[in-house]
Scaffold this motif. Structure first.
Motif, PDB file in Angstrom:
ATOM      1  N   TYR A   1       0.812  -1.217   0.000  1.00 20.42           N
ATOM      2  CA  TYR A   1       0.000   0.000   0.000  1.00 20.42           C
ATOM      3  C   TYR A   1       0.845   1.266   0.000  1.00 20.42           C
ATOM      4  O   TYR A   1       0.375   2.344   0.276  1.00 20.42           O
TER       5      TYR A   1
ATOM      6  N   PHE B   1       3.334   9.435  11.934  1.00 16.96           N
ATOM      7  CA  PHE B   1       1.954   9.153  12.323  1.00 16.96           C
ATOM      8  C   PHE B   1       1.813   8.216  13.511  1.00 16.96           C
ATOM      9  O   PHE B   1       0.790   8.242  14.182  1.00 16.96           O
ATOM     10  N   TYR B   2       2.807   7.366  13.737  1.00 19.37           N
ATOM     11  CA  TYR B   2       2.656   6.365  14.796  1.00 19.37           C
ATOM     12  C   TYR B   2       3.720   6.583  15.864  1.00 19.37           C
ATOM     13  O   TYR B   2       4.920   6.456  15.601  1.00 19.37           O
TER      14      TYR B   2
ATOM     15  N   MET C   1      -1.934  16.310  13.894  1.00 16.38           N
ATOM     16  CA  MET C   1      -2.096  15.262  12.884  1.00 16.38           C
ATOM     17  C   MET C   1      -2.458  15.841  11.522  1.00 16.38           C
ATOM     18  O   MET C   1      -2.067  15.318  10.485  1.00 16.38           O
TER      19      MET C   1
ATOM     20  N   LYS D   1       0.538  16.956   9.761  1.00 18.53           N
ATOM     21  CA  LYS D   1       1.286  15.789   9.259  1.00 18.53           C
ATOM     22  C   LYS D   1       0.649  15.260   7.975  1.00 18.53           C
ATOM     23  O   LYS D   1       1.351  14.827   7.055  1.00 18.53           O
ATOM     24  N   LEU D   2      -0.672  15.298   7.915  1.00 21.20           N
ATOM     25  CA  LEU D   2      -1.361  14.865   6.698  1.00 21.20           C
ATOM     26  C   LEU D   2      -0.987  15.778   5.534  1.00 21.20           C
ATOM     27  O   LEU D   2      -0.723  15.305   4.420  1.00 21.20           O
TER      28      LEU D   2
ATOM     29  N   LYS E   1       1.691  17.550   5.287  1.00 20.47           N
ATOM     30  CA  LYS E   1       3.108  17.284   4.992  1.00 20.47           C
ATOM     31  C   LYS E   1       3.235  16.032   4.126  1.00 20.47           C
ATOM     32  O   LYS E   1       4.023  15.990   3.175  1.00 20.47           O
ATOM     33  N   TYR E   2       2.454  15.004   4.452  1.00 14.61           N
ATOM     34  CA  TYR E   2       2.470  13.750   3.697  1.00 14.61           C
ATOM     35  C   TYR E   2       1.999  13.984   2.268  1.00 14.61           C
ATOM     36  O   TYR E   2       2.597  13.480   1.317  1.00 14.61           O
TER      37      TYR E   2
ATOM     38  N   ARG F   1       4.698  15.944   0.396  1.00 18.28           N
ATOM     39  CA  ARG F   1       5.840  15.076   0.077  1.00 18.28           C
ATOM     40  C   ARG F   1       5.556  14.234  -1.168  1.00 18.28           C
ATOM     41  O   ARG F   1       6.458  13.913  -1.938  1.00 18.28           O
TER      42      ARG F   1
ATOM     43  N   GLU G   1      -3.185   2.519  -2.268  1.00 17.70           N
ATOM     44  CA  GLU G   1      -2.649   3.479  -1.288  1.00 17.70           C
ATOM     45  C   GLU G   1      -3.716   3.936  -0.298  1.00 17.70           C
ATOM     46  O   GLU G   1      -3.387   4.458   0.767  1.00 17.70           O
ATOM     47  N   GLY G   2      -4.962   3.739  -0.670  1.00 18.72           N
ATOM     48  CA  GLY G   2      -6.050   4.101   0.234  1.00 18.72           C
ATOM     49  C   GLY G   2      -6.018   3.274   1.512  1.00 18.72           C
ATOM     50  O   GLY G   2      -6.473   3.739   2.562  1.00 18.72           O
TER      51      GLY G   2
ATOM     52  N   LEU H   1      -3.426   2.619   3.210  1.00 12.65           N
ATOM     53  CA  LEU H   1      -2.571   3.352   4.149  1.00 12.65           C
ATOM     54  C   LEU H   1      -3.304   4.589   4.657  1.00 12.65           C
ATOM     55  O   LEU H   1      -3.336   4.863   5.852  1.00 12.65           O
TER      56      LEU H   1
ATOM     57  N   PHE I   1      -6.490   5.333   4.957  1.00 11.01           N
ATOM     58  CA  PHE I   1      -7.636   5.160   5.858  1.00 11.01           C
ATOM     59  C   PHE I   1      -7.321   4.316   7.087  1.00 11.01           C
ATOM     60  O   PHE I   1      -8.217   4.093   7.913  1.00 11.01           O
TER      61      PHE I   1
ATOM     62  N   LEU J   1      -4.545   5.293   8.832  1.00 13.08           N
ATOM     63  CA  LEU J   1      -3.802   6.243   9.657  1.00 13.08           C
ATOM     64  C   LEU J   1      -4.679   6.676  10.834  1.00 13.08           C
ATOM     65  O   LEU J   1      -5.899   6.739  10.699  1.00 13.08           O
TER      66      LEU J   1
ATOM     67  N   VAL K   1      -6.165   9.095  12.063  1.00 15.46           N
ATOM     68  CA  VAL K   1      -6.754  10.424  11.883  1.00 15.46           C
ATOM     69  C   VAL K   1      -8.228  10.228  11.544  1.00 15.46           C
ATOM     70  O   VAL K   1      -8.638   9.144  11.110  1.00 15.46           O
TER      71      VAL K   1
END
Lengths: 237, 204
Positions: A85, A102-103, B1, B4-5, B7-8, B11, B89-90, B92, B94, B96, B98
């Motif tokens: 993923y 995140f963790y 959080m 961070k989202l 930022k992710y 990136r 990738e979803g 990962l 969903f 997370l 958050v």
């Protein structure tokens, strides 16, 4: 109840006309490696996805460490899907950065050491690795978390026997003894040696449940033999 | 959080965004140099029709490249939204820790930022192209002090009452310098202002 890592009561999941889980009741206690075993389409992946918070049940309830599925339970659960993923263009270092962000329970040093032992550079992109190495990277990242519940969906499918042994050894040596590992697979012969308990699932229902040692003592059979006996195809299959 | 989202998401998109920015700047430089050449050739007696057509094609290609870069940035932003939610990738995204609202909001903010980046890149590119073109005009050097005084004065004491007369004076001086030196730029012509100097286009 908080003593259970996973508590599912009356859990049902329907995809349009297909009933994937049918009024399932299941509890898992901490500190066990549990095999979720069943033929294709039995509901293994559905149960794992419900626990990971990827699906919402049609009816019933499911709790992780006494809490309903929420971001708080997602922080306690480490999930390994059957396919990678991560983006193929990402560098391994970026994957570690993401997990570290995140963790809070992610052990980066452990992950880097394990990847180093595999000879995988942190600057390599995931897409440049072989399928087996991609699986290993994903497993390393997931098992480097200090989670309460590990959900591994087909972790040894599609890899060579040597890689399977590595994956299973990684699971045994790296999971927290107070945590629970739920492994979904139909490659029972390979995974049997690491299992403490097993659950046979068929058409969304639990057919049989118990400990691997109990089966051997009572029936004198291995889990693989018992599985073949329980799920023997009828002549009109 | 939420940070961070974002930022992710950044990136995941920064590589493509920087690439589009560099291509846009390159296209702007090419566009500016080609218009500079076209302007100079319009003032010259030595018309080189073949080279002029080639340069004109380069200018058109640069304009198309600019628009494609802006559109590609926008498209990539929305494609990332789809990929991070509706593909593998979803899984990962969903899982997370958050809330779904944070995931959706971060995507919306990222899409808006992508759109703003595309627009900003386009504006910067056109500005750069304009500056390169104007630098070939003698009137530009006369007006540059007015422009500098306008921008250096504006942050310290910005107010509409002070800025508008300054900007108006700057525009007047720029336009008067350009008009007096190059009347053809300001007169409408079926062939465009650059062709006003020549009696007829090269193919006639």
């Amino acid at each position: 109840m908080e003593e259970y890592v996973l508590n599912a009561q009356g859990l049902s999941m329907r995809y349009h006309r297909t009933l994937a889980l049918d009024n399932l009741n299941l509890t898992l206690t901490p500190g066990k490696i549990v095999g979720l075993l069943g033929p294709n389409g039995s509901g293994k992946t559905t149960l794992i996805k419900l626990t990971a918070g990827l699906l919402t049940p049609t009816s019933g309830e499911i709790q992780v460490c006494g809490q309903p599925i929420s971001p708080a339970t997602k922080a306690l659960v480490s999930y390994l899907p059957d396919k990678t993923y991560f983006s193929a263009k990402q560098k391994i270092r970026e994957l570690l950065d993401t997990f570290q962000d995140f963790y809070a329970d992610f052990d980066r040093e452990r992950a880097e050491n394990m990847l180093g032992a595999l000879g995988i550079s942190l600057e390599a992109r995931l897409g440049s690795l072989s399928k087996g190495n991609q699986e290993k990277v994903q497993l390393v990242v997931v098992m480097s978390r200090r989670a309460r519940l590990y959900l591994l969906d087909e972790p040894i499918g599609g890899v060579d026997p040597a890689a399977r042994d590595y994956i299973l050894n990684t699971i045994i040596t790296n999971y927290d003894p107070t945590a629970t590992v739920l492994i979904s697979t139909h490659l029972i012969e390979d995974v049997e040696r690491v299992l403490d308990e097993f659950i046979f699932l068929n058409q969304g229902k639990i057919v049989r449940q118990g400990t691997a040692d109990q089966v051997r003592e009572e029936t004198g059979k291995s889990l693989d033999e018992l599985f073949r006996e329980v799920f023997k195809c009828l002549p009109n299959c | 959080m939420f940070a961070k989202l974002l930022k992710y998401e950044w990136r995941s998109t920064k590589g493509f965004a920087w690439l589009m920015f560099l291509i846009s700047l390159s296209a702007a430089v090419v566009g500016g140099l080609t218009t500079q050449y076209l302007f100079r050739i319009s003032q010259s007696q030595d018309q080189q029709p073949v080279l002029t057509v080639l340069v004109l094609l380069m200018f058109m290609a640069a304009m198309v490249a600019l628009l494609i870069c802006a559109a590609a940035t926008l498209y990539f932003t929305f494609w990332r939204f789809y990929r991070s939610r509706f593909t593998q990738e979803g899984y990962l995204t969903f899982t997370l820790p958050v809330t779904s609202h944070q995931i959706l909001l971060s995507s919306i903010v990222n899409c808006l930022l992508g759109a703003l980046c595309a627009l900003g890149t386009l504006l910067v590119s056109y500005l750069l192209m304009g500056l390169i073109t104007l630098s070939a005009m003698p009137g530009f050097f006369a007006a540059r002090w007015e422009i500098w005084k306008l921008f250096s004065r504006a942050p310290a004491g910005f107010s509409p009452g002070r800025t508008l007369p300054c900007s108006g004076r700057c525009c007047l001086s720029c336009s008067s310098a350009l008009y007096l030196k190059f009347p053809s730029l300001c007169w409408p012509s079926p062939w465009g202002p650059c062709w006003q100097k020549s009696t007829k286009p090269f193919w006639a």
